[in-house]
Enzyme design. Structure first.
Site, PDB file in Angstrom:
ATOM      1  N   SER A 117      38.641  41.278  37.008  1.00 49.28           N
ATOM      2  CA  SER A 117      37.588  40.681  37.829  1.00 49.28           C
ATOM      3  C   SER A 117      37.850  41.085  39.272  1.00 49.28           C
ATOM      4  CB  SER A 117      37.672  39.148  37.706  1.00 49.28           C
ATOM      5  OG  SER A 117      36.879  38.511  38.685  1.00 49.28           O
TER       6      SER A 117
ATOM      7  N   TYR B 218      42.028  30.639  37.702  1.00 54.24           N
ATOM      8  CA  TYR B 218      41.253  31.772  37.141  1.00 54.24           C
ATOM      9  C   TYR B 218      41.722  33.086  37.764  1.00 54.24           C
ATOM     10  CZ  TYR B 218      37.281  34.810  36.030  1.00 54.24           C
ATOM     11  OH  TYR B 218      36.497  35.849  35.586  1.00 54.24           O
TER      12      TYR B 218
HETATM   13  N1  LIG Z   1      30.241  37.343  34.764  1.00 56.40           N
HETATM   14  C1  LIG Z   1      31.003  37.540  35.817  1.00 56.40           C
HETATM   15  O1  LIG Z   1      30.579  37.268  36.943  1.00 56.40           O
HETATM   16  C2  LIG Z   1      32.375  38.091  35.659  1.00 56.40           C
HETATM   17  C3  LIG Z   1      33.019  38.611  36.782  1.00 56.40           C
HETATM   18  C4  LIG Z   1      34.306  39.104  36.634  1.00 56.40           C
HETATM   19  C5  LIG Z   1      34.931  39.089  35.397  1.00 56.40           C
HETATM   20  N2  LIG Z   1      34.280  38.567  34.320  1.00 56.40           N
HETATM   21  C6  LIG Z   1      34.984  38.554  33.037  1.00 56.40           C
HETATM   22  O2  LIG Z   1      34.173  39.184  32.083  1.00 56.40           O
HETATM   23  C7  LIG Z   1      34.543  38.744  30.776  1.00 56.40           C
HETATM   24  C8  LIG Z   1      33.302  38.416  29.978  1.00 56.40           C
HETATM   25  O3  LIG Z   1      32.691  37.266  30.538  1.00 56.40           O
HETATM   26  P1  LIG Z   1      31.107  37.133  30.733  1.00 56.40           P
HETATM   27  O4  LIG Z   1      30.842  37.155  32.172  1.00 56.40           O
HETATM   28  O5  LIG Z   1      30.373  38.059  29.860  1.00 56.40           O
HETATM   29  O6  LIG Z   1      30.902  35.595  30.290  1.00 56.40           O
HETATM   30  P2  LIG Z   1      30.317  34.924  28.968  1.00 56.40           P
HETATM   31  O7  LIG Z   1      28.893  35.279  28.793  1.00 56.40           O
HETATM   32  O8  LIG Z   1      30.685  33.485  29.074  1.00 56.40           O
HETATM   33  O9  LIG Z   1      31.158  35.617  27.814  1.00 56.40           O
HETATM   34  C9  LIG Z   1      32.476  35.247  27.514  1.00 56.40           C
HETATM   35  C10 LIG Z   1      32.758  35.694  26.101  1.00 56.40           C
HETATM   36  O10 LIG Z   1      34.118  35.324  25.771  1.00 56.40           O
HETATM   37  C11 LIG Z   1      34.107  34.699  24.506  1.00 56.40           C
HETATM   38  N3  LIG Z   1      35.217  33.785  24.343  1.00 56.40           N
HETATM   39  C12 LIG Z   1      35.573  32.708  25.087  1.00 56.40           C
HETATM   40  N4  LIG Z   1      36.670  32.113  24.577  1.00 56.40           N
HETATM   41  C13 LIG Z   1      37.027  32.848  23.489  1.00 56.40           C
HETATM   42  C14 LIG Z   1      38.068  32.761  22.527  1.00 56.40           C
HETATM   43  N5  LIG Z   1      38.975  31.772  22.584  1.00 56.40           N
HETATM   44  N6  LIG Z   1      38.128  33.681  21.555  1.00 56.40           N
HETATM   45  C15 LIG Z   1      37.217  34.672  21.478  1.00 56.40           C
HETATM   46  N7  LIG Z   1      36.210  34.815  22.350  1.00 56.40           N
HETATM   47  C16 LIG Z   1      36.112  33.911  23.328  1.00 56.40           C
HETATM   48  C17 LIG Z   1      32.757  34.001  24.416  1.00 56.40           C
HETATM   49  O11 LIG Z   1      32.382  33.840  23.056  1.00 56.40           O
HETATM   50  P3  LIG Z   1      32.493  32.502  22.183  1.00 56.40           P
HETATM   51  O12 LIG Z   1      32.262  31.351  23.099  1.00 56.40           O
HETATM   52  O13 LIG Z   1      31.411  32.720  21.164  1.00 56.40           O
HETATM   53  O14 LIG Z   1      33.863  32.556  21.578  1.00 56.40           O
HETATM   54  C18 LIG Z   1      31.863  35.034  25.078  1.00 56.40           C
HETATM   55  O15 LIG Z   1      31.461  35.996  24.120  1.00 56.40           O
HETATM   56  C19 LIG Z   1      35.506  37.568  31.001  1.00 56.40           C
HETATM   57  O16 LIG Z   1      36.831  38.008  30.839  1.00 56.40           O
HETATM   58  C20 LIG Z   1      35.243  37.192  32.453  1.00 56.40           C
HETATM   59  O17 LIG Z   1      36.351  36.542  33.027  1.00 56.40           O
HETATM   60  C21 LIG Z   1      33.014  38.092  34.425  1.00 56.40           C
END
Ligand SMILES: NC(=O)c1ccc[n+]([C@@H]2O[C@H](COP(=O)([O-])OP(=O)(O)OC[C@H]3O[C@@H](n4cnc5c(N)ncnc54)[C@H](OP(=O)(O)O)[C@@H]3O)[C@@H](O)[C@H]2O)c1
Length: 243
Positions: free
Chosen positions: A138, A151
């Site tokens: 991130s 985080y």
């Molecule tokens: N969106 C942003 O602004 C942003 C910025 C920087 C980094 N990121 C990173 O990008 C990655 C993806 O996040 P996103 O933004 O796409 O958010 P999101 O839409 O909330 O997706 C998160 C994903 O992680 C899965 N997950 C959560 N806990 C889990 C577990 N215990 N086992 C397996 N899967 C799990 C969720 O699926 P289930 O709930 O179905 O398990 C979901 O598919 C994360 O690592 C996040 O920290 C995001």
């Protein structure tokens, strides 16, 4: 060349967009997350468009389950070319709210989940003599904000783990993807009202998850001797803040 790509956290946001993008570009994707009804729909959509997708329930915090996820992919496709360790959670809060269970969850999913993913594929990739491990950090792995301490710690850890791994590998590619604020469901589980409102505001200017999916596709598509080590991707409208 078509690759077998395992994607954790494929049920929404960045993981879902990456699954669709990679499949549309001829890769065979294996989707993992806890919400299987979502995975089923995403996999069905990919297959309707002529792509190849399998899915399996996955909790990345459970080491045995991550091993079983990799074994499932091997059974289906006989090899694993890429793992995208992308699953993550962001229940941020002020430290003095003492949301200690949420701190644990962040560490279990964001840090141990990535370690579990690495451990599950490393012996196989070493025996194949090739492979690609892509971890999602991130912009919060490069700067810290108040209420984001735990985080950001988890994402600094992912960055350190990824760089340490990269320095040890000479046949396996290692990539760190650091998205800025991106449209997704991230932070839906914030339990402190004031924090939830502030984060909603911060997230009002966000990239499409397709932008991150294209970055993953780019890293995967390079020749075997080219390792894209790190990419930081922000919206052009991110002026004025670190994320
Ligand atoms: N969106 C942003 O602004 C942003 C910025 C920087 C980094 N990121 C990173 O990008 C990655 C993806 O996040 P996103 O933004 O796409 O958010 P999101 O839409 O909330 O997706 C998160 C994903 O992680 C899965 N997950 C959560 N806990 C889990 C577990 N215990 N086992 C397996 N899967 C799990 C969720 O699926 P289930 O709930 O179905 O398990 C979901 O598919 C994360 O690592 C996040 O920290 C995001």
């Amino acid at each position: 060349m078509s690759k077998v790509v395992l994607i954790t956290g494929a049920s929404s946001g960045i993981g879902e967009a990456t699954a669709r993008t990679l499949a549309a570009n001829g890769h065979q994707v294996v989707l993992g997350a806890r919400r299987t009804e979502r995975l089923e729909k995403i996999a069905a959509g990919i297959r309707e468009r002529g792509g190849v997708a399998e899915y399996r329930m996955l909790d990345v915090a459970d080491r045995d389950d991550v091993n079983a996820f990799v074994a499932f992919a091997r059974e289906k496709f006989k090899r694993v070319d890429v793992i995208f360790n992308n699953a993550g959670v962001m229940p941020v809060s002020p430290m003095n709210a003492l949301k200690v269970d949420e701190w644990d969850r962040i560490i279990d999913v964001n840090v141990k989940g990535v370690l579990n993913g690495i451990a599950a594929v490393l012996p196989l990739m070493e025996s194949q003599g090739s492979g690609h491990i892509i971890n999602t950090a991130s912009t919060g792995a490069h700067a810290v904000g108040g209420q984001f301490g735990v985080y950001c710690a988890s994402k600094y850890a992912v960055r350190a783990i990824t760089e340490g791994l990269r320095q040890e590998m000479d046949t396996i590619r290692v990539t760190l993807i650091s998205p800025g604020v991106t449209e997704s469901e991230l932070g839906h589980d914030i339990s402190v009202e004031g924090t939830a409102t502030a984060v909603k505001q911060l997230r009002s200017i966000a990239l499409s998850p397709d932008a991150i999916a294209r970055a993953v596709l780019y890293a995967i598509s390079q020749p075997a001797d080219v390792d894209v080590n790190e990419m930081i991707i922000r919206t052009v409208r991110s002026a004025g803040h670190a994320f």
